[in-house]
Design a protein around this motif. Sequence first.
Motif, PDB file in Angstrom:
ATOM      1  N   VAL A 154       0.865  -1.274  -0.181  1.00  0.00           N
ATOM      2  CA  VAL A 154      -0.095   0.097   0.095  1.00  0.00           C
ATOM      3  C   VAL A 154       0.918   1.081  -0.187  1.00  0.00           C
ATOM      4  O   VAL A 154       1.452   1.187   0.432  1.00  0.00           O
ATOM      5  N   ASP A 155       0.602   2.423  -0.504  1.00  0.00           N
ATOM      6  CA  ASP A 155       1.699   3.257  -0.829  1.00  0.00           C
ATOM      7  C   ASP A 155       0.402   3.973   0.228  1.00  0.00           C
ATOM      8  O   ASP A 155      -0.196   4.866  -0.059  1.00  0.00           O
ATOM      9  N   VAL A 156       1.049   4.627   1.762  1.00  0.00           N
ATOM     10  CA  VAL A 156       0.798   5.341   2.139  1.00  0.00           C
ATOM     11  C   VAL A 156       1.826   6.469   2.282  1.00  0.00           C
ATOM     12  O   VAL A 156       2.854   7.123   2.541  1.00  0.00           O
ATOM     13  N   PRO A 157       0.565   7.317   2.035  1.00  0.00           N
ATOM     14  CA  PRO A 157       0.480   8.776   1.847  1.00  0.00           C
ATOM     15  C   PRO A 157       1.041   9.531   2.835  1.00  0.00           C
ATOM     16  O   PRO A 157       1.580  10.985   2.704  1.00  0.00           O
ATOM     17  N   PHE A 158       0.722   9.436   4.012  1.00  0.00           N
ATOM     18  CA  PHE A 158       1.625  10.220   5.188  1.00  0.00           C
ATOM     19  C   PHE A 158       0.967   9.540   6.851  1.00  0.00           C
ATOM     20  O   PHE A 158       0.954   7.906   6.483  1.00  0.00           O
ATOM     21  N   ASP A 159       2.338   9.288   7.591  1.00  0.00           N
ATOM     22  CA  ASP A 159       1.850   8.663   9.037  1.00  0.00           C
ATOM     23  C   ASP A 159       0.299   8.490   9.276  1.00  0.00           C
ATOM     24  O   ASP A 159      -0.356   9.514   9.424  1.00  0.00           O
ATOM     25  N   VAL A 160      -0.092   7.379  10.173  1.00  0.00           N
ATOM     26  CA  VAL A 160      -1.447   7.217   9.919  1.00  0.00           C
ATOM     27  C   VAL A 160      -0.654   6.362  11.461  1.00  0.00           C
ATOM     28  O   VAL A 160      -0.291   4.668  11.604  1.00  0.00           O
ATOM     29  N   LYS A 161      -1.227   7.434  12.469  1.00  0.00           N
ATOM     30  CA  LYS A 161      -1.268   6.579  14.682  1.00  0.00           C
ATOM     31  C   LYS A 161      -2.469   6.025  14.154  1.00  0.00           C
ATOM     32  O   LYS A 161      -3.722   7.164  13.952  1.00  0.00           O
ATOM     33  N   LEU A 162      -2.610   5.211  14.979  1.00  0.00           N
ATOM     34  CA  LEU A 162      -3.695   4.148  15.884  1.00  0.00           C
ATOM     35  C   LEU A 162      -4.515   4.782  16.585  1.00  0.00           C
ATOM     36  O   LEU A 162      -3.594   4.954  17.840  1.00  0.00           O
ATOM     37  N   THR A 163      -5.493   5.127  16.146  1.00  0.00           N
ATOM     38  CA  THR A 163      -6.327   5.951  17.715  1.00  0.00           C
ATOM     39  C   THR A 163      -7.467   5.828  17.875  1.00  0.00           C
ATOM     40  O   THR A 163      -7.666   6.143  18.911  1.00  0.00           O
ATOM     41  N   HIS A 164      -7.822   4.356  16.920  1.00  0.00           N
ATOM     42  CA  HIS A 164      -9.527   4.183  17.139  1.00  0.00           C
ATOM     43  C   HIS A 164      -9.197   3.009  16.558  1.00  0.00           C
ATOM     44  O   HIS A 164      -9.688   2.483  15.435  1.00  0.00           O
ATOM     45  N   PRO A 165      -8.530   1.903  17.141  1.00  0.00           N
ATOM     46  CA  PRO A 165      -7.598   0.399  15.986  1.00  0.00           C
ATOM     47  C   PRO A 165      -9.339  -0.366  16.421  1.00  0.00           C
ATOM     48  O   PRO A 165     -10.154  -0.132  17.157  1.00  0.00           O
ATOM     49  N   TRP A 166      -9.402  -0.717  15.140  1.00  0.00           N
ATOM     50  CA  TRP A 166     -10.348  -2.231  15.072  1.00  0.00           C
ATOM     51  C   TRP A 166     -10.128  -3.606  16.419  1.00  0.00           C
ATOM     52  O   TRP A 166     -11.375  -4.500  17.047  1.00  0.00           O
ATOM     53  N   TYR A 167      -9.158  -3.869  16.825  1.00  0.00           N
ATOM     54  CA  TYR A 167      -7.863  -3.906  17.520  1.00  0.00           C
ATOM     55  C   TYR A 167      -7.495  -3.239  18.728  1.00  0.00           C
ATOM     56  O   TYR A 167      -6.475  -2.980  18.640  1.00  0.00           O
ATOM     57  N   PRO A 168      -8.074  -3.975  20.209  1.00  0.00           N
ATOM     58  CA  PRO A 168      -7.376  -2.860  20.817  1.00  0.00           C
ATOM     59  C   PRO A 168      -6.039  -2.614  21.046  1.00  0.00           C
ATOM     60  O   PRO A 168      -4.993  -1.874  21.178  1.00  0.00           O
ATOM     61  N   GLU A 169      -5.151  -3.809  20.748  1.00  0.00           N
ATOM     62  CA  GLU A 169      -3.538  -4.387  21.206  1.00  0.00           C
ATOM     63  C   GLU A 169      -3.165  -2.878  19.917  1.00  0.00           C
ATOM     64  O   GLU A 169      -1.679  -2.879  19.973  1.00  0.00           O
ATOM     65  N   ASN A 170      -3.442  -3.025  19.251  1.00  0.00           N
ATOM     66  CA  ASN A 170      -3.085  -1.912  18.011  1.00  0.00           C
ATOM     67  C   ASN A 170      -2.852  -0.756  17.762  1.00  0.00           C
ATOM     68  O   ASN A 170      -2.335   0.228  17.327  1.00  0.00           O
ATOM     69  N   ASN A 171      -3.755  -0.534  19.413  1.00  0.00           N
ATOM     70  CA  ASN A 171      -3.532   0.940  19.879  1.00  0.00           C
ATOM     71  C   ASN A 171      -2.319   2.042  19.840  1.00  0.00           C
ATOM     72  O   ASN A 171      -1.883   0.890  20.193  1.00  0.00           O
ATOM     73  N   LYS A 200       0.100   2.769  17.139  1.00  0.00           N
ATOM     74  CA  LYS A 200       0.739   2.134  16.784  1.00  0.00           C
ATOM     75  C   LYS A 200       0.766   2.845  15.364  1.00  0.00           C
ATOM     76  O   LYS A 200       0.220   3.683  15.822  1.00  0.00           O
ATOM     77  N   VAL A 201       2.151   2.806  14.599  1.00  0.00           N
ATOM     78  CA  VAL A 201       2.325   3.737  13.742  1.00  0.00           C
ATOM     79  C   VAL A 201       2.440   3.297  12.393  1.00  0.00           C
ATOM     80  O   VAL A 201       3.658   2.346  11.994  1.00  0.00           O
ATOM     81  N   ILE A 202       1.338   3.421  11.039  1.00  0.00           N
ATOM     82  CA  ILE A 202       1.879   2.875   9.583  1.00  0.00           C
ATOM     83  C   ILE A 202       2.600   4.332   9.309  1.00  0.00           C
ATOM     84  O   ILE A 202       1.578   4.993   8.939  1.00  0.00           O
ATOM     85  N   ALA A 203       3.798   4.000   9.168  1.00  0.00           N
ATOM     86  CA  ALA A 203       4.674   4.892   7.959  1.00  0.00           C
ATOM     87  C   ALA A 203       4.161   5.582   6.530  1.00  0.00           C
ATOM     88  O   ALA A 203       3.706   4.352   5.520  1.00  0.00           O
ATOM     89  N   GLN A 204       4.655   6.502   6.187  1.00  0.00           N
ATOM     90  CA  GLN A 204       4.823   7.087   5.407  1.00  0.00           C
ATOM     91  C   GLN A 204       5.482   6.253   4.137  1.00  0.00           C
ATOM     92  O   GLN A 204       6.827   6.275   4.808  1.00  0.00           O
ATOM     93  N   GLY A 205       4.851   5.541   2.812  1.00  0.00           N
ATOM     94  CA  GLY A 205       5.684   5.013   2.011  1.00  0.00           C
ATOM     95  C   GLY A 205       5.354   4.097   1.709  1.00  0.00           C
ATOM     96  O   GLY A 205       4.118   3.426   2.632  1.00  0.00           O
ATOM     97  N   THR A 206       5.806   3.157   0.820  1.00  0.00           N
ATOM     98  CA  THR A 206       5.443   1.848   0.626  1.00  0.00           C
ATOM     99  C   THR A 206       5.618   0.824   1.845  1.00  0.00           C
ATOM    100  O   THR A 206       6.563   0.755   1.783  1.00  0.00           O
TER     101      THR A 206
END
Length: 322
Positions: free
Chosen positions: A172-189, A191-197
């Motif tokens: 996935v070409d992630v266009p910007f950093d995405v911090k998980l603040t409302h995760p589907w799975y609580p244990e991922n609260n 976490k950051v999915i970094a910008q980039g592929t």
Amino acid sequence: MKKLRIFLSILLAVVVLGGGVAYFAYQKLQPENHFKNVPTVSKTGNNPGSQGTTTPKMKENVFNVLLLGSDERKGQKVGHSDSIILLHVDLNKHKYNMASIPRDTRVYLDGYGYTKLTSVQYIKQATGGTTAGIKAAVNSISQLTGIPVNYYVETNYEGLQSMVDALGAIDVDVPFDVKLTHPWYPENNGKVIAQGTQTLDGEMVTELVHERYSLKNVDYDRQLLQAKVLIGIAKTALQPKNLTKLPNLVDKSSDFVIATNMSKTDIASLGLLVKNLNTDKQVTYYQLNGTSKSMYDDILKNNNSEIVLDQTALKKTMKHFE
């Protein structure tokens, strides 16, 4: 010897006939042949939520697919429309347009009045079941845009996760950093999915398309992430190692899809379309923009924050979906 010749002749005839039937079936599945005559599932009407009393007549081999992502959880029978994407397929020009519709868009629901688009499906599911819910969403969107809907496909987060996991993972070409603040799975609260592929499994793809509260442009940025994921799925499915998985994915489509009016042959034909798709050159993505306003909601019987789409911009964008 004579009996052997007769047997071989019959066997040859069966092989030739079988090959002919298989070839004929394959040819019928070619998108240009399969989608010559498509259904129209949306209902148009002259009500306050409609762009007009009629919708444009679609050309041959041109059709619209409504892609809905629900927040319905496993075991539940109702859910809100979290992701709404209109896909326009033009097999004549080999062009494909995608438009994200904000979930909080103000729409008209027949028999109820004005409310948020995300609520339409939930309300009608609660009172009439799954089919009633998706038909109401389809009709509200068609009346909003003035564009006919020919097919619909609805999935939920579990279905999306299963689809991605069936492919192994997707880039996935992630266009910007995405911090998980409302995760589907609580244990991922947190976490950051970094910008980039990024190479993501089904669980993290689910988290990516679900997040919105930490995003600068909130729902509009989430729409962009959802589009990036769809493109990532298409690109991954196109990889040579995954082309052999497509028939199995079609056969198991019920594992990923909550509701659809597409048959397995419709889905298989779309699979043949994907095989020749160049996402970078043939796919154009649009967002429907509007203004957030506090408006009276006829269902809540109170004011509610809703997005009122720019009608001039809406009509201009929908020209690409006719």
